[in-house]
Structures are given as C-alpha cells and as structure tokens.
Design a protein around this motif. Structure first.
Motif, PDB file in Angstrom:
ATOM      1  N   TRP A 105       0.717  -1.178  -0.047  1.00 41.84           N
ATOM      2  CA  TRP A 105      -0.071   0.038  -0.099  1.00 41.84           C
ATOM      3  C   TRP A 105       1.019   1.293   0.042  1.00 41.84           C
ATOM      4  O   TRP A 105       2.247   1.366   0.471  1.00 41.84           O
ATOM      5  CB  TRP A 105      -0.876  -0.120   1.257  1.00 41.84           C
ATOM      6  N   SER A 106       0.258   2.368  -0.726  1.00 43.58           N
ATOM      7  CA  SER A 106       0.931   3.702  -0.473  1.00 43.58           C
ATOM      8  C   SER A 106       0.987   4.168   0.929  1.00 43.58           C
ATOM      9  O   SER A 106       0.156   3.623   1.881  1.00 43.58           O
ATOM     10  CB  SER A 106       0.391   4.633  -1.445  1.00 43.58           C
ATOM     11  N   VAL A 107       1.775   5.112   1.037  1.00 43.75           N
ATOM     12  CA  VAL A 107       1.595   5.875   2.276  1.00 43.75           C
ATOM     13  C   VAL A 107       0.125   6.437   2.498  1.00 43.75           C
ATOM     14  O   VAL A 107      -0.330   7.135   1.670  1.00 43.75           O
ATOM     15  CB  VAL A 107       2.685   6.831   2.419  1.00 43.75           C
ATOM     16  N   PRO A 108      -0.639   6.319   3.511  1.00 44.25           N
ATOM     17  CA  PRO A 108      -2.090   6.746   3.655  1.00 44.25           C
ATOM     18  C   PRO A 108      -1.846   8.148   3.887  1.00 44.25           C
ATOM     19  O   PRO A 108      -1.151   8.770   4.275  1.00 44.25           O
ATOM     20  CB  PRO A 108      -2.356   6.224   5.263  1.00 44.25           C
ATOM     21  N   GLN A 109      -2.913   8.858   3.432  1.00 37.84           N
ATOM     22  CA  GLN A 109      -2.817  10.321   3.115  1.00 37.84           C
ATOM     23  C   GLN A 109      -4.367  10.510   3.645  1.00 37.84           C
ATOM     24  O   GLN A 109      -5.339  10.027   3.322  1.00 37.84           O
ATOM     25  CB  GLN A 109      -2.477  11.073   1.826  1.00 37.84           C
ATOM     26  N   ILE A 110      -4.548  12.071   4.034  1.00 36.59           N
ATOM     27  CA  ILE A 110      -5.915  12.441   4.310  1.00 36.59           C
ATOM     28  C   ILE A 110      -6.530  13.418   3.519  1.00 36.59           C
ATOM     29  O   ILE A 110      -5.688  14.348   2.973  1.00 36.59           O
ATOM     30  CB  ILE A 110      -5.644  13.151   5.886  1.00 36.59           C
ATOM     31  N   GLY A 111      -7.809  13.197   3.119  1.00 35.64           N
ATOM     32  CA  GLY A 111      -8.268  14.114   2.183  1.00 35.64           C
ATOM     33  C   GLY A 111      -9.650  14.613   2.926  1.00 35.64           C
ATOM     34  O   GLY A 111     -10.351  13.686   3.671  1.00 35.64           O
ATOM     35  N   SER A 112     -10.116  15.614   2.413  1.00 30.57           N
ATOM     36  CA  SER A 112     -11.672  16.103   2.965  1.00 30.57           C
ATOM     37  C   SER A 112     -12.141  17.107   1.955  1.00 30.57           C
ATOM     38  O   SER A 112     -11.394  17.481   1.021  1.00 30.57           O
ATOM     39  CB  SER A 112     -11.418  16.692   4.117  1.00 30.57           C
TER      40      SER A 112
END
Length: 441
Positions: free
Chosen positions: A262-269
């Motif tokens: 998996w890629s590095v988790p990132q936060i979106g909103s």
C-alpha cells in the motif's frame, strides 16, 4: 558627526532586527524539518513493526495450514493402506477356512479308517465298504488353490524426495519486503460531497495492470475498497463535508494476482456541501441522498432544479447518466441563473444546457456545434470561469462566463453573456419520457 553616528546606529539596529527575523525564520524552518524527520522516523518504525507482525502472522498461518494439509494427506494414505490390506486379506481368510475345514475332515476320516482297519474282523468287510464309499465322496484329491507370494499385494510407501526440494525452493522465494510502494497518492481535489483522488506510479520498472483505492472515515479501524480499475483517478462520492478521510492505493502487475504494498496513507476532505435535487416534483423520484433523480412514469412534466444555487464558477459540475429512456429534443441537462416554474425545458433564456441528442443551447438558442448523443454511462461536465465583468457592452451584457461543456471525449467552448453578476447558479434537468436516471456531483 552626531547625526552620522545616530544614522549608523539606526542602520545597525535595522540590520540587527533583520538578522533576528532571519534567525527566527531559519529556526522555524529547522523545526519544521525536525518535525518532518520525526514523522519519517515514526513511519519507518511503525511500518517495520506492522511488517513484522504481518510476516509472523502469515508464516504462522502457513505453518498451521501446511501441518493440517500434511496430516490430512497422511490420514488419506493410511486409510488407503487399511483398505488394500482388508481387501487383500479377505480371500486369504476364506481360503484358510476351507483348508482348516479340509484338515478337520481328513482327521475325522483318518480316525475312522484306523478304527475300521484295526476293528472286529467279523464286521470289517461291511465297515471297509462303507468307509471306502465315504472317502470317495469326500474327494480327497480336491485341494484349494493357495496364491503364491508374487500374486498377493506387497504394500510399500512411494515417497518422492524431490517434494522437499520443491518446497524448499518455493519457501525460500516466498514473500518479499518492499521498502517503497510502486504507486503513491498524488492529489486530492474537492468536489461537492466528494473528493477527486489522483495517484501516480513512482517505480518506473513497475508495469501496472490495475489499481485498488481504499478509504476509511476518520479513525475507523478498517479500510474499504472504493475503486478497482486501470484509471489513475476516481471521484469518491458520499463524502461528508469537513470530515477527514484516509486514503491509500496499491497496484498489481500485468498478469499477476497479488497486490503491491500500500501507498503511504494520506488524509483528504472536502468543504463543499453535496449537490442535491429539490424534492416534491411529481415527475421525478430521488435517492435517499437526493443526488440521483429518476424520471418516473408520472405524466407530470417540467424542469427538476437543484435544491439551491450550489454551483460556483471555477468548479466542475458533473452529470452521470445511470440509465436512459426514450430521447426527446426538448430534454435538457444544464445550469441556469434562476428557477422558472412552468417551463418544460432548460432550452430558455438565462440558461445553458445540452439535450440528450447532443445539441447545445445558450439562452434558448441552439448552437452550431454539437456534442455526441447522451447514452447510458455518459458523463456530461460543465466548467465555467468569469472572463468579463464591467459596464454594459455592445453585446448587451455586463457579465460574461467562459463555458466548457464536455461529453464523450468531446467539448464545446463558448461565452455566455448575462445582464447581471451571478455568484452561484442552479443546475437542472428535464426529460419527456420515463427511464432516465442522472447522478449529479
């Protein structure tokens, strides 16, 4: 002299203040880099711990599964040995019973014959006659056949020693540890009630066949699949405004089944509220989130508008056709300055739209340029930007929007002239016949 000295002092003070500010800025940059180092160290350690746990769990499960499979195979082979043994012993047991019965009969005959031979001479003649007949009846020359050793099974275990070599080679090649995933999340773009997620390949030697995007809300424990396919972007809908969502993506090579790390988790909103159709129009049925409208069988006809003027210039408004009905030249999908109840189409003043046959209308007038006809699965997008705002011009308007309508890989671009400034616009649709279903985002 005193003036020069004072000027020099002021100059030095100014330089000192600038140096102090530069030092503060430099310190802030260093602190930011320290935080970056801390986050990088934290990511390395956390991912290493997680990887150790995954490896230990996987190989423990593998050992348990292998032991179970070996035990099941051993049991199967032992049952096969039991079956062959029982099947082969059964005729030998039957033959043994016949031989034992013959031995018993022969013993009886021997005792009787010896008794006759050594018995009373006066009755010997009659007894000898009876004994001889009895011996002939028994058929003393008839013997049961006993199989030779080469004709009976001789069980043995056939075990292929190369299995250990094959297993050893497979085990030594099983599993890898990747320090960097081949794909990473690249960009998040706010959408009304959604987020456009883009990702990219960062390993040039990796040739992807499919991508897999997952997300989870807030601090939820489990990720959910939201997209699997070959595209490198996807609009995730049903996103609550002003709520953080975590995303991650992976890929798999052409012709392979296993997924990459998996890629590095990132936060979106997103801060944009979702688009909604207005309720209460008899000719349309709405989904629970009111972002999908279905033209029902009602004879009532008219334009279904948005609940509020939620489309703003600089955004992309998207209509996706989920199902189609019978087309009509008065059908329309588009945006307008204001709601006008009683109209059966957006092909009117203060509106721009596309018909289901691909015709484009501006303020009720059909353009020469035309887009492809709308079909099931078609996506129609509207993009607008302000290109003129000022006093009235010869065109009769003071507000001009550059409009781009795209559908099925084609687009038309034109200027839409209005007589008033519009900070936001309504969107709408109209269909003459039932069966049309449209999603807006």
């Amino acid at each position: 002299m005193e003036a020069d000295a004072e000027t020099e002092v002021l100059f030095l003070l100014q330089e000192a203040r600038e140096s102090i500010e530069a030092a503060r800025s430099y310190r802030r940059e260093l602190e930011q880099r320290l935080r970056g180092l801390h986050q990088a160290r934290k990511q390395i350690r956390e991912s290493a711990t997680l990887t150790r746990d995954v490896l230990e769990q996987h190989f423990n499960d593998l050992k348990g599964t292998l032991k179970k499979l070996l035990d099941e195979r051993l049991m199967s082979l032992l049952q096969e040995v039991d079956a062959i043994e029982q099947e082969s012993i059964k005729p030998l047991d039957e033959c043994q019973k016949l031989i034992e019965h013959g031995v018993s009969t022969a013993d009886d005959l021997l005792r009787e014959g010896e008794s006759v031979v050594h018995g009373d001479v006066g009755q010997q003649n009659e007894k000898l006659c009876i004994f001889t007949k009895k011996a002939l009846h028994i058929q003393l020359d008839s013997l049961p056949e006993v199989p030779s050793l080469v004709d009976v099974p001789c069980l043995s275990a056939q075990l292929d020693d190369c299995l250990l070599t094959i297993l050893k080679n497979q085990i030594f090649r099983h599993g890898t540890v990747a320090s960097r995933p081949p794909v990473q999340l690249e960009e998040f773009v706010e959408k009304p009630g959604g987020i456009l997620v883009r990702w990219c390949k960062v390993d040039e030697d990796f040739i992807p066949q499919d991508y897999r995007l997952q997300y989870r809300k807030g601090t939820a424990s489990h990720f959910e699949d939201v997209y699997v396919g070959s595209e490198t972007e996807f609009v995730v809908l049903h996103i609550d405004p002003n709520v953080d969502y975590q995303f991650r993506v992976c890929a798999r090579r052409d012709g392979r089944q296993e997924w990459s790390p998996w890629s590095v988790p990132q936060i979106g909103s997103t801060t944009l509220v979702p688009h909604e159709w207005t309720t209460g129009l008899e000719g349309y049925s709405l989904s629970s989130r009111r972002n999908i409208a279905l033209r029902n069988d009602s004879q009532s006809c008219g334009v279904l508008y948005s609940k509020a003027p939620t489309y703003f210039c600089g955004q992309t408004l998207t209509f996706r056709i989920e199902t189609v009905g019978q087309p009509d030249r008065r059908d329309s999908l588009g945006v307008c300055v204001e709601q006008q109840n009683g109209c059966d189409s957006l092909q009117r003043d203060k509106a721009v739209c596309i018909s289901t046959n691909g015709a484009v209308f501006v303020n009720g007038k059909e353009m020469t340029n035309q887009l492809p006809a709308v079909t099931s699965g078609s996506t129609v997008t509207f993009d607008m930007e302000v290109v003129h705002l000022g006093p009235s011009s010869n065109e009769g308007g003071s507000f001009k929007l550059r409009v781009t309508i795209s559908s099925n890989n084609r687009e038309v671009v034109f200027d839409w002239v209005l007589d008033q400034c519009c900070g936001s616009l309504y969107f709408g649709c109209s269909f003459s016949y039932p069966g049309w279903k449209v999603l807006v985002f």
